[in-house]
Design an enzyme around this catalytic site. Structure first.
Site, PDB file in Angstrom:
ATOM      1  N   THR A   8      20.066   3.470 -21.476  1.00 24.94           N
ATOM      2  CA  THR A   8      21.286   3.102 -20.739  1.00 24.94           C
ATOM      3  C   THR A   8      21.217   2.066 -19.528  1.00 24.94           C
ATOM      4  OG1 THR A   8      23.317   4.084 -19.394  1.00 24.94           O
ATOM      5  CG2 THR A   8      21.189   5.319 -19.050  1.00 24.94           C
ATOM      6  N   ASP A  70      26.161   8.608 -25.031  1.00 19.79           N
ATOM      7  CA  ASP A  70      27.331   7.759 -25.254  1.00 19.79           C
ATOM      8  C   ASP A  70      28.749   8.658 -24.852  1.00 19.79           C
ATOM      9  OD1 ASP A  70      28.565   5.201 -26.050  1.00 19.79           O
ATOM     10  OD2 ASP A  70      29.850   6.266 -27.323  1.00 19.79           O
ATOM     11  N   LYS A 173      29.375  18.524 -10.189  1.00 19.84           N
ATOM     12  CA  LYS A 173      29.557  17.639 -11.345  1.00 19.84           C
ATOM     13  C   LYS A 173      28.364  18.058 -12.382  1.00 19.84           C
ATOM     14  CE  LYS A 173      30.271  13.345 -13.354  1.00 19.84           C
ATOM     15  NZ  LYS A 173      30.012  11.729 -13.409  1.00 19.84           N
TER      16      LYS A 173
HETATM   17  P1  ITT Z   1      25.366   2.476 -21.497  1.00 21.28           P
HETATM   18  O1  ITT Z   1      26.000   2.138 -22.761  1.00 21.28           O
HETATM   19  O2  ITT Z   1      24.437   1.351 -21.090  1.00 21.28           O
HETATM   20  O3  ITT Z   1      25.016   3.856 -21.482  1.00 21.28           O
HETATM   21  P2  ITT Z   1      28.038   2.337 -20.519  1.00 21.28           P
HETATM   22  O4  ITT Z   1      28.728   2.871 -19.036  1.00 21.28           O
HETATM   23  O5  ITT Z   1      28.590   1.302 -21.264  1.00 21.28           O
HETATM   24  O6  ITT Z   1      26.737   2.522 -20.349  1.00 21.28           O
HETATM   25  P3  ITT Z   1      29.084   4.263 -22.566  1.00 21.28           P
HETATM   26  O7  ITT Z   1      29.395   3.047 -23.483  1.00 21.28           O
HETATM   27  O8  ITT Z   1      28.723   5.480 -22.980  1.00 21.28           O
HETATM   28  O9  ITT Z   1      28.200   3.508 -21.148  1.00 21.28           O
HETATM   29  O10 ITT Z   1      30.527   4.192 -21.710  1.00 21.28           O
HETATM   30  C1  ITT Z   1      30.778   5.346 -20.960  1.00 21.28           C
HETATM   31  C2  ITT Z   1      32.273   5.074 -20.175  1.00 21.28           C
HETATM   32  O11 ITT Z   1      32.862   6.374 -20.087  1.00 21.28           O
HETATM   33  C3  ITT Z   1      31.472   4.670 -18.718  1.00 21.28           C
HETATM   34  O12 ITT Z   1      31.266   3.246 -18.373  1.00 21.28           O
HETATM   35  C4  ITT Z   1      32.409   5.210 -17.631  1.00 21.28           C
HETATM   36  O13 ITT Z   1      33.610   4.152 -17.722  1.00 21.28           O
HETATM   37  C5  ITT Z   1      33.209   6.564 -18.528  1.00 21.28           C
HETATM   38  N1  ITT Z   1      32.410   7.654 -18.156  1.00 21.28           N
HETATM   39  C6  ITT Z   1      31.576   8.345 -19.084  1.00 21.28           C
HETATM   40  N2  ITT Z   1      30.918   9.507 -18.231  1.00 21.28           N
HETATM   41  C7  ITT Z   1      31.409   9.515 -17.314  1.00 21.28           C
HETATM   42  C8  ITT Z   1      31.500  10.306 -16.025  1.00 21.28           C
HETATM   43  O14 ITT Z   1      30.578  11.428 -16.066  1.00 21.28           O
HETATM   44  N3  ITT Z   1      32.284  10.120 -14.969  1.00 21.28           N
HETATM   45  C9  ITT Z   1      33.278   9.116 -14.921  1.00 21.28           C
HETATM   46  N4  ITT Z   1      33.132   8.123 -16.125  1.00 21.28           N
HETATM   47  C10 ITT Z   1      32.505   8.454 -17.110  1.00 21.28           C
END
Ligand code: ITT
Length: 204
Positions: A8, A70, A173
């Site tokens: 990530t 993810d 959290k």
């Molecule tokens: P990587 O793919 O590099 O891990 P990303 O941010 O693009 O980074 P994802 O594709 O898994 O990751 O998208 C997850 C999104 O969901 C993230 O960007 C946030 O907008 C939201 N999200 C996930 N977990 C969260 C959390 O604990 N608190 C707030 N928002 C969250």
């Protein structure tokens, strides 16, 4: 020293994962330490597919054990959206939050139920694949509040609390979140794997 690569670039995720899995014997790196790895296309249809895509791609480049996360926010009123599109719902966290609030502007408090989902994959050069899932249910409030955390944290109030993830802060959290739950399930697999590596290296 043994290494674990977090698949990530999301610093919010990196901080939370490192806070929960901070075994002193393992050097935890992330994609921020491997800028040469090209962006991975997340073209799966589920959190699991995307998590596996990220984990396997990074394993392919580094030949090291990899943990991928993810995750996303599913809002019932929006039929599960943004879901796997959570990070693509806007260019910045602020834009994404504004879009959610805008799409929910007709929704009453009862209609604002939502949940965060996190699917983790741990893959190893020996071919092991472990997965885990964590879900945290709650609701979306009407205005962002609080400044801790990342992503949709300022508008998400987990069940059983009256404050957003951003207001609750990392300690709480890290105990109740979707990521904390998924991690709790997969950490024993990480521990077993690294313990057997240490044992073999030391011929115990
Ligand atoms: P990587 O793919 O590099 O891990 P990303 O941010 O693009 O980074 P994802 O594709 O898994 O990751 O998208 C997850 C999104 O969901 C993230 O960007 C946030 O907008 C939201 N999200 C996930 N977990 C969260 C959390 O604990 N608190 C707030 N928002 C969250």
């Amino acid at each position: 020293m043994l290494k674990l690569i977090l698949a990530t670039t999301n610093t919010g995720k990196i901080i939370e994962i490192k806070e929960k899995f901070n075994d002193g014997n393992i050097n935890i790196e992330s994609l921020l330490d491997y800028p040469e790895i090209p962006e991975i296309e997340e073209d799966g249809n589920t959190f699991l597919e995307n998590s596996l895509i990220k984990a396997k791609a990074v394993l392919c480049y580094t030949h090291l054990p990899v943990l991928a996360d993810d995750s996303g926010l599913e809002i019932y009123y929006l039929k599960g959206k943004p879901g796997i599109y959570s990070s693509r719902w806007g260019k910045t966290d602020q834009e994404r939050i504004e879009r959610v609030l805008n799409e929910l502007k007709e929704a009453s408090e009862e209609q604002r139920k939502a949940r965060f989902v996190c699917v983790m994959c741990f893959v190893t050069p020996e071919g092991n694949i472990y997965t885990s899932e964590g879900i945290c249910s709650g609701k979306i409030i009407f205005q962002p509040v609080g400044c801790d955390g990342f992503g949709y944290d300022p508008i998400f109030v987990p069940d059983g609390y009256n404050l957003t993830f951003s207001q609750l802060g990392r300690d709480i959290k890290n105990r109740i979140s979707h990521r904390a739950i998924a991690l709790k399930k997969i950490i024993p697999k990480l521990n077993n794997y690294f313990y057997s590596k240490i044992k073999n290296n030391n011929n115990i």
